[in-house]
Design an enzyme around this catalytic site. Structure first.
Site, mmCIF file in Angstrom:
data_model
loop_
_atom_site.group_PDB
_atom_site.id
_atom_site.type_symbol
_atom_site.label_atom_id
_atom_site.label_comp_id
_atom_site.label_asym_id
_atom_site.label_seq_id
_atom_site.Cartn_x
_atom_site.Cartn_y
_atom_site.Cartn_z
ATOM 1 N N CYS A 39 0.595 -1.247 -0.071
ATOM 2 C CA CYS A 39 0.145 0.102 0.060
ATOM 3 C C CYS A 39 0.546 1.198 -0.131
ATOM 4 O O CYS A 39 2.048 1.059 -0.195
ATOM 5 C CB CYS A 39 -0.500 0.305 1.188
ATOM 6 S SG CYS A 39 -2.218 -1.063 1.375
ATOM 7 N N GLY A 66 0.434 1.110 -4.548
ATOM 8 C CA GLY A 66 -1.146 -0.302 -5.274
ATOM 9 C C GLY A 66 -1.794 0.077 -5.858
ATOM 10 O O GLY A 66 -2.792 1.627 -6.288
ATOM 11 N N ASN A 140 0.026 0.938 5.246
ATOM 12 C CA ASN A 140 0.642 -0.137 4.770
ATOM 13 C C ASN A 140 1.045 -1.193 5.792
ATOM 14 O O ASN A 140 1.874 -0.764 6.225
ATOM 15 C CB ASN A 140 1.771 0.745 3.884
ATOM 16 C CG ASN A 140 3.116 0.213 3.792
ATOM 17 O OD1 ASN A 140 2.096 -1.041 3.253
ATOM 18 N ND2 ASN A 140 3.620 0.984 3.333
ATOM 19 N N GLY A 141 1.446 -2.830 5.178
ATOM 20 C CA GLY A 141 2.137 -3.492 5.793
ATOM 21 C C GLY A 141 1.514 -5.050 6.078
ATOM 22 O O GLY A 141 -0.116 -4.858 5.981
ATOM 23 N N TYR A 280 12.917 -2.325 -6.001
ATOM 24 C CA TYR A 280 11.555 -2.684 -7.478
ATOM 25 C C TYR A 280 10.745 -1.488 -6.717
ATOM 26 O O TYR A 280 9.866 -0.810 -7.952
ATOM 27 C CB TYR A 280 11.922 -3.834 -6.936
ATOM 28 C CG TYR A 280 10.030 -3.703 -7.821
ATOM 29 C CD1 TYR A 280 9.940 -4.022 -9.658
ATOM 30 C CD2 TYR A 280 8.342 -4.698 -7.715
ATOM 31 C CE1 TYR A 280 8.779 -4.544 -10.331
ATOM 32 C CE2 TYR A 280 8.198 -4.630 -7.727
ATOM 33 C CZ TYR A 280 7.288 -4.417 -9.259
ATOM 34 O OH TYR A 280 6.752 -4.757 -11.057
#
Length: 497
Positions: A39, A66, A140-141, A280
């Site tokens: 996210c 996302g 996020n996570g 990335y």
């Protein structure tokens, strides 16, 4: 571990596996040969500004993190409102929807689901009402102890509406229920284990927090004297904000009408940033802990060229995330960088391949070789990673069909040998080609003339931070939060060679 007066045994869980485009016949969708990050989060406290529109623009900048859902929640100090839905930012948050959101602070979210299904109920921000008021949560996570906390809360009567870790935090806050919300949130965060960043909005406060190891990034910025939070600094550039600093691991910042306050919710631990942010995930124009992502990737390419020199005519990269590394390879080898592959940027995010014959065309729809560039050439093809090997094989074949005489594949990261359970979409070890195949065997599978992976030492030295500053478990199995023996067995299950 003590959880609200009750002893809880932590049983860590490899959440987030098997999420990448699996068809009914068991085959993988074309284009699923990459890790997916979970996210992107954003928050702003800016009286007098159009915070919904600013958040809208920031989410565009974070769209790469996302593409399944997007949302914005706003508060005017006494009332919250929200817009969210399935799809890209441009699809979910059109002008009319964004214009109706008024207030002086907002949180935004773009989601790729690794924990919890891809459905509207799991879209964020998650907005809840409890006895002390309203909360909007962007997360996020991945929590490795999320299942244990969820089970514990369920035994106590909690009713869950979603399957996300984010709702667990909301229930923790509601259960603790203190009068000072930042104290309550700090106590709730202290129960969590894993990788996370949160941007949480109450009716009158904006709160940002980062996990004790700093596995996921979160930065603080300033826009016309007002504070903003974002997963990446590229969002600050888009809205015209100035980067101030990275949020420290285990730190919680509180922004309200008194300004910025900071506190710790967990003891300080060594930084363990996910190294795939540099390989990335992050946008090349973002800066993470003082390092520019593009420059790091270019250095990865230079180091890769030093480790695996080869006689060739041109260098090309797989768009978009590998272009920076490819430029470094070309510079170090003294070869021209050419656009040997062109990406079609208008393929829908939910492109469905209804039959095997159509699925085989998937890479051709996303990438096309420039025949006039590659014909008759010995090519160094640079990519950032090989996870399953399906896409790499098809790209090599594409270049050969376009007339390339040799294709030498260079990967700007080490072999991926182990799955991640900190919020990255990876499959079990048996689907990670590097876990049970040698480099020579992988070379033969993808039908390259040669194959070279960047060494772990070369990777770490190229980033510019100390070796101990990263989580690189996908390359060396050294997990920051150790899995239990049962989990290890599941994580490291492999097929016979």
């Amino acid at each position: 571990m003590k959880f609200i007066g009750k002893e809880v045994k932590v049983r860590r869980n490899p959440l987030g596996m098997e999420r990448c485009g699996r068809m009914q016949d068991g085959t993988l969708e074309v284009g699923c040969d990459k890790f997916k990050e979970e996210c992107g989060v954003f928050g702003i406290y800016a009286p007098g500004h159009n915070v919904a529109q600013i958040t809208h623009y920031a989410l565009y900048a974070l769209q790469h993190r996302g593409q399944e859902s997007a949302g914005i929640a706003v508060s005017n100090g006494g009332k919250m409102d929200i817009e969210k839905g399935m799809g890209l930012v441009s699809e979910v948050l059109n002008g009319q929807k964004t214009r109706r959101l008024t207030g002086h602070m907002a949180v935004g979210h773009v989601r790729y689901s690794t924990m919890g299904s891809s459905s509207l109920v799991n879209a964020q921000p998650l907005m809840i009402r409890y006895s002390k008021g309203c909360l909007a949560i962007s997360h996020n996570g991945n929590l490795v102890n999320g299942r244990e906390i969820r089970d514990n809360l369920g035994e106590g009567g909690a009713i869950f509406q979603t399957t996300t870790d984010s709702e667990i935090v909301a229930h923790l806050i509601a259960r603790l229920g203190g009068d000072i919300v930042e104290d309550t949130i700090s106590q709730a965060l202290a129960h969590l284990e894993g990788a996370f960043t949160f941007v949480i909005m109450t009716e009158d406060k904006l709160i940002g927090a980062r996990d004790p190891h700093g596995i996921r990034p979160l930065s603080l910025g300033l826009l016309d004297g007002c504070y903003v939070l974002a997963s990446e600094t590229c969002a600050f550039d888009t809205i015209g904000a100035e980067f101030i600093r990275d949020i420290d691991p285990g730190e919680m910042v509180v922004i309200d009408n008194q300004g910025l306050h900071t506190r710790r919710f967990a003891p300080e631990k060594p930084l363990a940033l996910c190294i795939f942010e540099f390989i990335y995930f992050a946008r090349p124009d973002s800066n993470i802990h003082g390092q520019n992502v593009h420059l790091v990737r270019r250095e990865l390419g230079k180091q890769l060229a030093r480790e695996y020199p080869v006689e060739a005519d041109i260098v090309t990269g797989v768009p978009d995330s590998s272009i920076s590394a490819a430029s470094g390879v070309a510079e170090e080898m003294g070869l021209p960088y050419e656009m040997g592959l062109i990406k079609n940027r208008y393929i829908g995010r939910t492109f469905i391949q209804p039959s095997q014959e159509i699925r085989d065309l998937g890479v051709k729809l996303k990438l096309n070789a420039v025949k006039k560039v590659v014909k008759g050439k010995r090519i160094v093809l640079v990519d950032d990673s090989i996870v399953r090997g399906t896409t790499s094989k098809q790209i090599v074949q594409m270049l050969r069909k376009a007339g390339a005489t040799e294709v030498h594949v260079r990967i700007s990261s080490p072999p991926v040998i182990s799955p991640c359970f900190y919020g990255i979409d990876t499959s079990s070890t048996k689907e990670l080609l590097g876990a049970f195949k040698t480099v020579e065997e992988i070379k033969n599978i993808i039908k390259a003339d040669s194959l070279g992976y960047l060494s772990i030492e070369g990777l770490v030295s190229s980033v510019g931070l100390s070796r101990d500053s990263f989580c690189k478990a996908c390359f060396d199995k050294e997990y920051i939060v150790q899995p239990t023996s049962g989990l290890k067995k599941k994580l490291f299950e492999t097929t016979k060679r």
